[in-house]
Motif scaffolding. Structure first.
Motif, short mmCIF file in Angstrom:
data_model
loop_
_atom_site.label_atom_id
_atom_site.label_comp_id
_atom_site.label_asym_id
_atom_site.label_seq_id
_atom_site.Cartn_x
_atom_site.Cartn_y
_atom_site.Cartn_z
N LEU A 102 27.27 24.59 47.43
CA LEU A 102 26.59 23.78 47.93
C LEU A 102 26.36 22.14 47.58
CD1 LEU A 102 24.85 26.42 46.71
CD2 LEU A 102 23.06 25.74 48.89
N PRO A 103 27.83 21.76 48.03
CA PRO A 103 27.80 20.28 48.34
C PRO A 103 27.53 19.75 49.12
CG PRO A 103 30.48 21.51 48.65
CD PRO A 103 29.09 22.47 48.64
N ASN A 104 27.61 18.43 49.71
CA ASN A 104 27.61 17.59 50.94
C ASN A 104 28.49 17.31 51.31
OD1 ASN A 104 28.29 15.00 49.90
ND2 ASN A 104 26.18 14.98 49.11
N ALA A 105 27.76 17.02 52.77
CA ALA A 105 29.66 16.87 53.18
C ALA A 105 30.57 15.75 53.04
CB ALA A 105 29.44 16.04 54.96
N VAL A 106 29.92 14.73 52.47
CA VAL A 106 31.48 13.34 51.79
C VAL A 106 31.53 14.07 51.00
CG1 VAL A 106 31.47 11.74 50.56
CG2 VAL A 106 29.67 11.91 52.75
N GLU A 107 31.37 15.46 49.00
CA GLU A 107 31.60 15.75 48.77
C GLU A 107 32.31 16.74 49.14
OE1 GLU A 107 27.69 14.48 45.91
OE2 GLU A 107 27.84 16.83 46.98
N ALA A 108 32.08 17.84 50.03
CA ALA A 108 33.45 18.52 50.14
C ALA A 108 34.82 17.78 50.53
CB ALA A 108 32.37 19.68 51.70
N MET A 109 34.28 17.39 51.64
CA MET A 109 35.28 16.58 52.80
C MET A 109 36.32 15.69 51.78
SD MET A 109 34.37 15.61 56.68
CE MET A 109 32.71 14.12 55.15
N ARG A 110 35.90 15.63 50.60
CA ARG A 110 36.80 14.83 49.68
C ARG A 110 37.88 15.46 49.00
NH1 ARG A 110 34.63 8.68 47.67
NH2 ARG A 110 33.69 8.17 50.01
N TYR A 111 37.12 16.43 48.16
CA TYR A 111 37.54 17.52 47.39
C TYR A 111 38.56 18.37 47.57
CZ TYR A 111 34.86 17.02 43.29
OH TYR A 111 33.70 16.75 41.77
N THR A 112 38.01 18.45 49.26
CA THR A 112 39.18 19.60 50.43
C THR A 112 40.31 18.63 50.90
OG1 THR A 112 37.90 19.72 51.82
CG2 THR A 112 37.50 21.37 50.77
N ARG A 113 39.76 17.16 51.25
CA ARG A 113 40.92 16.22 51.74
C ARG A 113 41.08 16.69 52.84
NH1 ARG A 113 40.80 14.95 46.40
NH2 ARG A 113 42.55 14.70 45.70
N THR A 114 40.08 16.65 53.62
CA THR A 114 39.54 16.99 55.57
C THR A 114 38.87 16.25 55.37
OG1 THR A 114 38.40 18.55 54.98
CG2 THR A 114 39.88 19.45 55.12
N ASP A 115 38.64 15.83 57.05
CA ASP A 115 38.30 15.16 57.51
C ASP A 115 36.39 15.67 58.30
OD1 ASP A 115 39.52 16.25 59.71
OD2 ASP A 115 40.07 13.72 60.07
N CYS A 116 36.42 16.44 58.08
CA CYS A 116 35.42 17.83 58.96
C CYS A 116 35.15 18.58 58.42
CB CYS A 116 36.48 18.66 59.71
SG CYS A 116 34.81 20.11 60.39
N PRO A 117 33.25 19.24 58.10
CA PRO A 117 32.88 19.43 56.94
C PRO A 117 32.48 20.79 56.67
CG PRO A 117 31.44 17.99 58.57
CD PRO A 117 32.81 17.85 58.69
N ARG A 118 33.42 21.16 58.66
CA ARG A 118 33.10 22.59 58.56
C ARG A 118 34.74 23.17 58.05
NH1 ARG A 118 29.73 19.65 62.47
NH2 ARG A 118 29.09 20.91 63.47
N GLU A 119 35.38 22.45 57.99
CA GLU A 119 36.66 22.57 58.28
C GLU A 119 36.67 22.64 56.22
OE1 GLU A 119 40.90 24.32 57.22
OE2 GLU A 119 39.35 23.88 59.03
N ALA A 120 36.60 22.00 55.82
CA ALA A 120 35.76 21.99 54.22
C ALA A 120 35.02 23.36 53.82
CB ALA A 120 35.07 20.35 53.83
N ALA A 121 33.51 23.44 54.37
CA ALA A 121 33.61 24.82 54.57
C ALA A 121 34.62 25.95 53.87
CB ALA A 121 32.22 24.74 54.80
N ARG A 122 34.92 25.77 55.46
CA ARG A 122 36.11 27.28 55.32
C ARG A 122 37.16 27.00 53.55
NH1 ARG A 122 35.07 25.86 60.59
NH2 ARG A 122 37.16 24.40 60.61
N ARG A 123 37.61 26.40 53.66
CA ARG A 123 38.67 25.66 52.48
C ARG A 123 37.47 26.14 51.31
NH1 ARG A 123 42.82 20.70 53.92
NH2 ARG A 123 42.87 21.31 55.67
N LEU A 124 36.81 25.60 50.96
CA LEU A 124 35.96 25.73 49.95
C LEU A 124 36.04 27.37 50.03
CD1 LEU A 124 33.09 23.15 49.55
CD2 LEU A 124 35.50 23.24 48.36
N ALA A 125 35.46 27.95 50.73
CA ALA A 125 35.70 28.92 51.17
C ALA A 125 36.52 30.39 50.17
CB ALA A 125 34.86 30.63 52.13
N ASP A 126 37.79 29.43 50.54
CA ASP A 126 38.81 30.14 49.79
C ASP A 126 38.83 30.69 48.12
OD1 ASP A 126 39.91 30.56 52.01
OD2 ASP A 126 41.06 28.96 52.07
#
Length: 375
Positions: A201-225
């Motif tokens: 359960l990261p926040n949007a900034v943390e999720a996007m930085r770890y996944t190298r994305t600029d969209c929190p929803r896309e970051a969530a999809r990548r983290l779900a892998d």
């Protein structure tokens, strides 16, 4: 001993003989939080700023432990406490007033409590902290966490947490968030412990930085892998979740409230989500409830002591149902609360952060027979 028993047990329908006594186990540092509110702007170098409000409360991991306990979960915390007045205040607040099990915690002689000063303004906060890592316990061998339905962990860049693997092997569900990466690397390899986790359960900034994305929803999809359930909080945009194990997604909007102090809101969100998860609620209900508890918490100052209990939730829902039709349409997401909440809310103001730790609550007058009456 707590000031009041929980209003309801959210896990009553799933408890069974032989279940662990502990619902949620946490470990981490406890800070004394000193919170300033009512600042018109950020402090400016070379000037003095006056705050219109101030409070003190246990902080750090105490924010989430208190939020979980106030929602009726049997919560155990393993933490180091200084043997100073700050440490005594935090220990007393958590054990006696919140009913948190501190059996696995310890007081460290000669070690002072970490302190955070939090300044809230313009809906955000700035924090300054000071402290030293607690000396290791005398026992050299690592201690296994107790049997628990769930454990909550905060992942740290560059550090593994061996206890997570042990807890997962013992059947605990692992929920994790992540702290800010001061190194600026945001290396996905630092999330290696996700292999033991049920949810992240990261926040949007943390999720996007770890996944190298600029969209929190896309970051969530990548983290779900990498983890069965990824939940990304998006501030004023709400929260988005991807359950890759069940092939589900859910999104809820944020509730609009007047924020006094956002300190600890992320911890309260996690606590609300964990509660709904252990109770077996649908994904969208869990997201909505977590968002609601976080929204209620920011309307009071103090990270841990602003966490809502069931009566605060019930009072909000009773008030929300009086809104006009247009507003009620947006609140239909919370209709599941009707079957969950107590039918009538008795007055029970939660303890809030106090201006100084030197103040003590006035004890109630003895009831007839010499025993203490209800508080």
């Amino acid at each position: 001993m707590t000031d009041q028993p929980p209003v309801l047990d959210p896990l009553a329908s799933v408890r069974d003989t032989g279940d662990p006594v502990t619902d949620v186990y946490l470990t981490g540092p406890v800070f004394l939080d000193i919170i300033f509110t009512g600042l018109d702007s950020a402090p400016v170098r070379g000037t003095e700023s006056w705050a219109r409000g101030m409070g003190s409360s246990p902080g750090g991991i105490a924010n989430m432990a208190t939020a979980l306990a106030r929602l009726g979960l049997h919560t155990a915390l393993a933490a180091a406490f200084g043997d100073d007045m700050y440490g005594d205040y935090c220990w007393e607040s958590l054990e006696q007033h919140e009913g948190i099990d501190l059996t696995l915690s310890r007081k460290v002689s000669g070690w002072h409590s970490p302190v955070t000063v939090s300044m809230a303004y313009e809906g955000e906060r700035t924090m300054v902290s000071h402290g030293h890592e607690a000396p290791p316990p005398e026992e050299a061998a690592p201690q296994d966490p107790p049997p628990a339905r769930a454990c909550v962990a905060s992942l740290t860049a560059g550090r593994r947490e061996p206890w997570l693997a042990r807890a997962a092997r013992h059947g605990s569900r692992i929920f994790a968030d992540v702290g800010w990466d001061d190194t600026g690397r945001w290396d996905p390899a630092d999330l290696a412990d996700l292999e033991h986790c049920d949810a992240f359960l990261p926040n949007a900034v943390e999720a996007m930085r770890y996944t190298r994305t600029d969209c929190p929803r896309e970051a969530a999809r990548r983290l779900a892998d990498r983890v069965p359930l990824a939940v990304v909080t998006m501030g004023s945009e709400g929260a988005y979740a991807v359950d890759s194990a069940r092939g589900q997604t859910a999104e809820v909007p944020a509730l609009t409230v007047e924020a006094l102090d956002p300190t600890g809101a992320g911890d309260v969100f996690v606590a609300g989500f964990v509660t709904g998860s252990l109770a077996g609620w649908p994904l969208a209900d869990r997201l909505a409830f977590a968002s609601l508890t976080a929204a209620l918490s920011v309307q009071e100052f103090g990270g841990s002591l602003s966490a809502p209990g069931w009566l605060e939730v019930a009072t909000w829902w009773q008030h929300a149902k009086t809104y006009d039709d247009q507003d009620r349409g947006a609140l239909r997401r919370y209709a599941f609360l009707d079957e969950l909440l107590p039918p009538a809310a008795r007055p029970w103001p939660l303890r809030r952060a106090v201006p100084t730790i030197g103040f003590r609550q006035t004890p109630p007058a003895p009831a007839p027979g010499g025993t203490l009456g209800p508080r």
